[in-house]
Scaffold this motif. Sequence first.
Motif, short mmCIF file in Angstrom:
data_model
loop_
_atom_site.label_atom_id
_atom_site.label_comp_id
_atom_site.label_asym_id
_atom_site.label_seq_id
_atom_site.Cartn_x
_atom_site.Cartn_y
_atom_site.Cartn_z
N LEU A 20 0.82 -1.21 0.00
CA LEU A 20 0.00 0.00 0.00
C LEU A 20 0.86 1.26 0.00
N GLY A 21 2.09 1.10 -0.36
CA GLY A 21 2.95 2.26 -0.59
C GLY A 21 3.87 2.64 0.55
N VAL A 22 3.81 1.90 1.64
CA VAL A 22 4.68 2.27 2.78
C VAL A 22 6.12 1.85 2.48
N ASP A 23 7.05 2.71 2.85
CA ASP A 23 8.46 2.43 2.63
C ASP A 23 8.93 1.32 3.56
N MET A 24 9.59 0.30 3.00
CA MET A 24 10.03 -0.87 3.79
C MET A 24 10.88 -0.48 4.99
N SER A 25 11.78 0.49 4.79
CA SER A 25 12.71 0.84 5.86
C SER A 25 12.03 1.53 7.03
#
Lengths: 421, 296, 179
Positions: C140-145
């Motif tokens: 859903l677009g959240v940055d993995m880091s």
Amino acid sequence: MIALSGVTHSLEVIEILGGKASQIPIAVTPFKDDDKNNDVQLMHEVIANDLSRSGLFSPIDISGVSQYPYDERDVNFSNWSALQSQFILLGKLRKTAVGRNNLQVEVIWSLVDIYKEKTIMTISLKGPAKQYRLIAHRIADIVYEKLTGSEGIFQTNIAFVKKFNPKQYSLFISDYDGYNPKAILNSKHPIISPRWSPDGKKIAYVSFEKKKPVIYIQNIETGKRTLLANFRGNNSAPAWSPDSRKLAIVLTYSLNSQIYVIKADGSDIKQIMRTRSINTEPTWAPNGKELYFSSDRGGSAQIYKVDMATNEVERVTYEGKNNLSPSLSPDGKLLLFLNQEDRKYRVAVQNLLSNQVLKLTSGPDDESPIFSPNGHMVLFTYKDYGKTSKIGTVSINGLKVTPIDVGSGIIMESTWGPIKN
Amino acid sequence: MRLSWLENNDNLQANLFTLVIHLALFIFMIFSVNWNVKAPYYAEIELWDAVPTQTKPKPQIKKTKPKIKKTAPSEDLKKAQQKKDADIQLKKKKAAELKKKKAAELKKKKAAELKKKKAAELKKKKEINRLQKQLLEEEKLEKIQKQLLEEEKLEKIQKDILAQEKLERLQEDLRDKDLAKDTRIAIEGQEDLVAGSNSGELEKYKALIQQKIYQNVNKQLCGLDPVELTFEITLMPTGDLIGDAKMIKSSKIESCDLAVERAILQAQPLPLPKDNRLFSQLKKLKLKFQPNGNVD
Amino acid sequence: MKKSLLLASILALLAAGCSTTEINEPMGLNAPFPELENMTADGSEVDLEGNVSGDSLSQTALDELAASGELADRSIYFDYDRYAIKEEFEGLIGNHAAFINKHSAGVVIYGNADYRGSHEYNLALGQKRAVAVKQALEALGVDMSAIETVSFGEEHANQECTGSTCGQDRRADIGYVGE
């Protein structure tokens, strides 16, 4: 049989194939003690319990015997033979005071063969009276070794975690039978996976004190500890290499649980495998060349082994639904693990040559199976009727299951220490 | 079924049973005699208590007629006297009736008790009779059993004797004819036929010995790998060893050698045939062990 | 550090006092706390929050979080021995994804398992559940880091649960850095 020579018959040959797993009946009689010191009178009971727990011996009921022999010359062979006893262990004690508050005891004991009607050995042991249990364990070890050919483990230690309440955990070390327990770590957070180094000097364990699982190595004698692994994510499942120089550990550094090998001083970390599945619970083969571990790469949790030189992976378990928590016998021939079937977890052992599987316990919530240092017994946890976790031993022939009493509370995550030199 | 039960039990069991029954009967006897004696006293006491007017026994008073002037009694007095007399009569009558009633009740009670007693006695008697009958039956059966066994034994002995005679005659004939190898084969063949497979007997005892020793072999002390051991033993007819078991081949594992030796010693006395000829074939034995399965 | 150590010692003493009054206990908490070292063997200190690239929640973000009924729902539940996200939780994950992206928040996902099976395997299973949620947020677009995953395995589970009541323990919880 046709006798051709006509003078003597050739010997009839009878072939006896196979045998039984049975227990050697042995009489362990109270040691003579002129000074009625209570502690030391229990010595013969400690010895009888040790031998009984191993599953290879069956101490006979001597309550009906009116007179106990204290010397090999007092043994009435026909009487003991009538009681179906094959051996008798007897002895006498003598107390001497060496300096103030320092009571020493000398034990002179004999092991006698009832069938052959002769004494196998007579030995004298000396030690502090306070350590009478250790002396008794030593006697049991000597008898065990003589009659089974294998080293005894009655002088070894175990470690376990006690959960007093959700905010109180302690890591304990005790005698193998649960006596003389000592807390070596107290924490408000969970402690799991304690593992003794093969050289017996340190214990590695996983602690949640940093709000996530990290691995410590603690020196047993000094209590000093170092943080072995605190990488991003989880750090768990420490397993010592046979030479105590390295540990296999599990990190979730790269998302899912993967196995790495790291030097005992925390340096030089190497990834052993990388798959999309769970890879955890590593344990070393005694040859130091293979790692056994559990993985769900096949769809269900099973035990696999990896050759660390070639990276070849081979599946080992096929029984039931899931198989976890591998542990190898000291000779590398038997694999101990948790087998799950019908929602029940029980301890099982597999012969790695024949692949025959023997279920040692009945479950339903058994865990943490680990071999004794001579491979003849298994330490494991189970849930009692109140669903409280407890620990106990089962002999590898499956004949004897004995609980270990370490008081009330939740006892779990048990492990066995090595034979001390 | 009864037959087989008797067959399987010792004479001792039957004798014991007999003894117990006789003891029981004896006790019954004594008990019933005692009971008989006690009852009457109890009944008697009760009677006296229930009728107070009779507790005091009527004193035998000699009534001397007093020399009284006979004066004409007045009408009232006469009436009163009459009434009194009537009352007394009534009372007497009532008392008598009561007495009668009580007596009757007592009689009835006694009769009932007697009846009961008699019934119980009868029952007991019946039971005793039944048991005695049973005992007799069983004794009879036992006798029959014994007889049959004896007959069987005799038959067997006769058979053996016949067979033996036949054999000896055969041997004589053959001995005369000086045929070396072939005769021996012929003899043994005949032995099989006549004595009902003699080699079968040999195999049977070998199997019995093997089973008994096998039960004691504690293979846990022999490791996991296949190993082989061989012992030689010499036996007495009683089944006990002469001397020690001699180890010819070791497993190379000390605890295993000791365990197998123990298994042999523990199996004494070994099952051996009574027949001398057979025994001599089993007198010296070579025992081969493979506790962990075949060494192949 | 010293304060917490002192507190810990007092607690230990109190605890020791409590446990010694219990007659059945063969031993009490009588071992002293060993020397604590918060450093790895090579001398570097590794800290949880430092690994996450997201921000600690600002006051506005905290207020929003507290006010929201939807965002109060933090737990995703799983089936026995499974780590697949069930359809019924997709909405929940969507709500949090939106919040995270809006505030560039740092997230920690805690994975859990029920008590059945070994502690270590359950640690791995809990991790897989946390990872499943992480990957769902990623989608859903959240940055993995921005997302850290931690597993507690069965350590917080109800050891006496039976049948359906064990479902409570098979979950992943969403936590925010700074709350």
